[in-house]
Design a protein around this motif. Sequence first.
Motif, mmCIF file in Angstrom:
data_model
loop_
_atom_site.group_PDB
_atom_site.id
_atom_site.type_symbol
_atom_site.label_atom_id
_atom_site.label_comp_id
_atom_site.label_asym_id
_atom_site.label_seq_id
_atom_site.Cartn_x
_atom_site.Cartn_y
_atom_site.Cartn_z
ATOM 1 N N VAL A 151 0.835 -1.195 0.000
ATOM 2 C CA VAL A 151 0.000 0.000 0.000
ATOM 3 C C VAL A 151 0.873 1.249 0.000
ATOM 4 O O VAL A 151 2.068 1.204 0.331
ATOM 5 C CB VAL A 151 -0.937 0.038 1.229
ATOM 6 N N ALA A 152 0.257 2.364 -0.363
ATOM 7 C CA ALA A 152 0.933 3.657 -0.288
ATOM 8 C C ALA A 152 0.730 4.247 1.102
ATOM 9 O O ALA A 152 -0.392 4.278 1.618
ATOM 10 C CB ALA A 152 0.379 4.600 -1.349
ATOM 11 N N VAL A 153 1.809 4.705 1.707
ATOM 12 C CA VAL A 153 1.766 5.288 3.052
ATOM 13 C C VAL A 153 2.372 6.678 3.008
ATOM 14 O O VAL A 153 3.455 6.873 2.446
ATOM 15 C CB VAL A 153 2.533 4.402 4.060
ATOM 16 N N LEU A 154 1.659 7.631 3.595
ATOM 17 C CA LEU A 154 2.224 8.967 3.782
ATOM 18 C C LEU A 154 3.005 8.958 5.086
ATOM 19 O O LEU A 154 2.436 8.795 6.163
ATOM 20 C CB LEU A 154 1.118 10.021 3.837
ATOM 21 N N VAL A 155 4.332 9.092 4.991
ATOM 22 C CA VAL A 155 5.176 9.092 6.191
ATOM 23 C C VAL A 155 4.976 10.412 6.916
ATOM 24 O O VAL A 155 5.226 11.486 6.362
ATOM 25 C CB VAL A 155 6.658 8.887 5.820
ATOM 26 N N SER A 157 6.276 6.471 11.131
ATOM 27 C CA SER A 157 4.864 6.129 11.187
ATOM 28 C C SER A 157 4.065 6.885 10.139
ATOM 29 O O SER A 157 4.439 7.975 9.701
ATOM 30 C CB SER A 157 4.295 6.429 12.577
ATOM 31 N N GLY A 158 2.964 6.281 9.755
ATOM 32 C CA GLY A 158 2.058 6.891 8.802
ATOM 33 C C GLY A 158 0.769 6.103 8.762
ATOM 34 O O GLY A 158 0.505 5.273 9.644
ATOM 35 N N TYR A 159 -0.042 6.355 7.720
ATOM 36 C CA TYR A 159 -1.334 5.692 7.609
ATOM 37 C C TYR A 159 -1.539 5.154 6.203
ATOM 38 O O TYR A 159 -1.108 5.756 5.219
ATOM 39 C CB TYR A 159 -2.472 6.652 7.952
ATOM 40 N N THR A 160 -2.229 4.014 6.131
ATOM 41 C CA THR A 160 -2.610 3.450 4.849
ATOM 42 C C THR A 160 -3.734 4.295 4.254
ATOM 43 O O THR A 160 -4.322 5.138 4.945
ATOM 44 C CB THR A 160 -3.117 2.011 5.017
ATOM 45 N N PRO A 161 -4.103 4.060 2.993
ATOM 46 C CA PRO A 161 -5.269 4.755 2.447
ATOM 47 C C PRO A 161 -6.526 4.562 3.294
ATOM 48 O O PRO A 161 -7.337 5.479 3.430
ATOM 49 C CB PRO A 161 -5.416 4.135 1.059
ATOM 50 N N VAL A 215 4.743 0.546 0.609
ATOM 51 C CA VAL A 215 5.123 -0.221 1.792
ATOM 52 C C VAL A 215 4.501 -1.613 1.731
ATOM 53 O O VAL A 215 3.309 -1.759 1.425
ATOM 54 C CB VAL A 215 4.656 0.501 3.076
ATOM 55 N N ASP A 216 5.316 -2.622 2.004
ATOM 56 C CA ASP A 216 4.812 -3.987 2.152
ATOM 57 C C ASP A 216 4.401 -4.197 3.606
ATOM 58 O O ASP A 216 5.220 -3.998 4.525
ATOM 59 C CB ASP A 216 5.889 -5.004 1.771
ATOM 60 N N LEU A 217 3.158 -4.575 3.837
ATOM 61 C CA LEU A 217 2.654 -4.807 5.188
ATOM 62 C C LEU A 217 2.989 -6.240 5.583
ATOM 63 O O LEU A 217 2.480 -7.205 4.988
ATOM 64 C CB LEU A 217 1.154 -4.562 5.235
ATOM 65 N N VAL A 218 3.859 -6.384 6.582
ATOM 66 C CA VAL A 218 4.418 -7.700 6.891
ATOM 67 C C VAL A 218 3.926 -8.287 8.206
ATOM 68 O O VAL A 218 4.225 -9.431 8.526
ATOM 69 C CB VAL A 218 5.961 -7.624 6.906
ATOM 70 N N GLY A 219 3.195 -7.514 8.990
ATOM 71 C CA GLY A 219 2.729 -8.046 10.260
ATOM 72 C C GLY A 219 2.005 -6.999 11.073
ATOM 73 O O GLY A 219 1.738 -5.884 10.606
ATOM 74 N N GLY A 248 5.402 -2.402 8.564
ATOM 75 C CA GLY A 248 5.665 -2.330 7.141
ATOM 76 C C GLY A 248 7.130 -2.174 6.799
ATOM 77 O O GLY A 248 7.926 -1.735 7.645
ATOM 78 N N GLU A 249 7.470 -2.551 5.585
ATOM 79 C CA GLU A 249 8.818 -2.363 5.060
ATOM 80 C C GLU A 249 8.711 -1.617 3.736
ATOM 81 O O GLU A 249 7.853 -1.955 2.897
ATOM 82 C CB GLU A 249 9.502 -3.722 4.850
#
Length: 428
Positions: free
Chosen positions: A367-371, A384-388, A410-414, A424-425
């Motif tokens: 997903v796209a995250v705004l840092v 830190s940030g938020y997903t759509p 960002v890949d959401l890994v857990g 995320g990474e």
Amino acid sequence: MRVRFHTLGCRLNEAEVERWAAEFQHRGVALAGAEEGADLVVVNTCAVTQEAVRKSRHLLRRARRANPKARLVISGCYATLSPDALADLPEIDLLVGNRDKDRLVEIATERLGLDPTVRPTVDVAAPLFARGRQRAFVKVQDGCRHRCTFCIVNVARGDERSRPVAEVCAEVARLVAAGVHEVVLTGVHLGGYADAGDGDLADLVRSLLAETEVARLRIGALEPWDLPDGLWPLFADPRLMPHLHLPLQSGSDRILRRMARRGTSGDYARLLATARAAVPDLVVTTDIIAGFPGEDAADWAATLDFVARAGFADLHVFAYSPRPGTPAAGWAGQVDGAVRQARCRELATLAGAMRAATLRRFVGRRVAVLVEARGPAAIPGHWSGYTPGYLPVRVATGDAPVPVNRIVEVDLVGVSDDGAALLGEVFV
């Protein structure tokens, strides 16, 4: 001359503070940095609950202690509803009620004889970034024509009025040009937005997507009625973020009638079904009031059952707070405070389970995250940030920190151990 702002309560208050900050800077008043003293302090108060009133008074005293020589200006709902209660507070130099708050900067400049000493700036995003914020709140509507029996905001904010579409588009365009990537539309009753010349909320959103280059557009809290049918197709544009906060308040139809809410639990369930069918992966959050006058065990069980079946991503849980000036405050059948708090705890437990389930559902996505900020101090190497869908993410960046105010894949890994956020990474 330097100014500092404090606000609590709704996003509408936040939007107003952002606008005041920009107007003060335009007049040559600088923003006070974190370690700098202020010559002027502006506090935007809240009165939605008795706890908000208490916090507002505490905030005023704390602001005075931190800036003993500053001039103190107070506005907002508490200041509007209880001006006499503030008369005994020597901390206050000027009170500006909600009716005049759009002119607060002008009024403060004139009545306090402010003498700006720096060159004016027209960078509309500078106040936002200076306060460590990346998302801009834009007020598009104020006031409410409805009269929920628990709510004092319609008294404090007055009748409904909406800003013209062209004016909102121009403000958003200026913010985007100044480096803002995400804008949140705010109002007391956003679903009632109505520009006489250009239509409803759907028309406003459509115009913003067509006429500005905003990367991420969010809609603030929406009462679950008066929503235009034309709103749902607009989510096909990936710039309109798939998150809605739709206050329910109770899952009991009997209590909803006592609250004078304009719908039943069945109406709400149908709205959820429509929204989710139209918007894949829509994230929905809500408000619940625990212990409304007359709420018995059966009513509360109905609320718990509805919430569990609705599949909310998160809940904002409030213990009912009697507000003088509202019908419900004087009703018989007030629920004992200990019962209200016990119901809040019960619902908070359910909210935690629903939040964890929602976070787990998104693990494995990109997903796209705004840092927006550095992550918790106890977790180095994270931002830190938020997903759509407005789900919090802690982004691991290692030795290559991502600049704040950057949108990254960002890949959401857990899910974090505390269950509060996704992990995320950054996708390279």
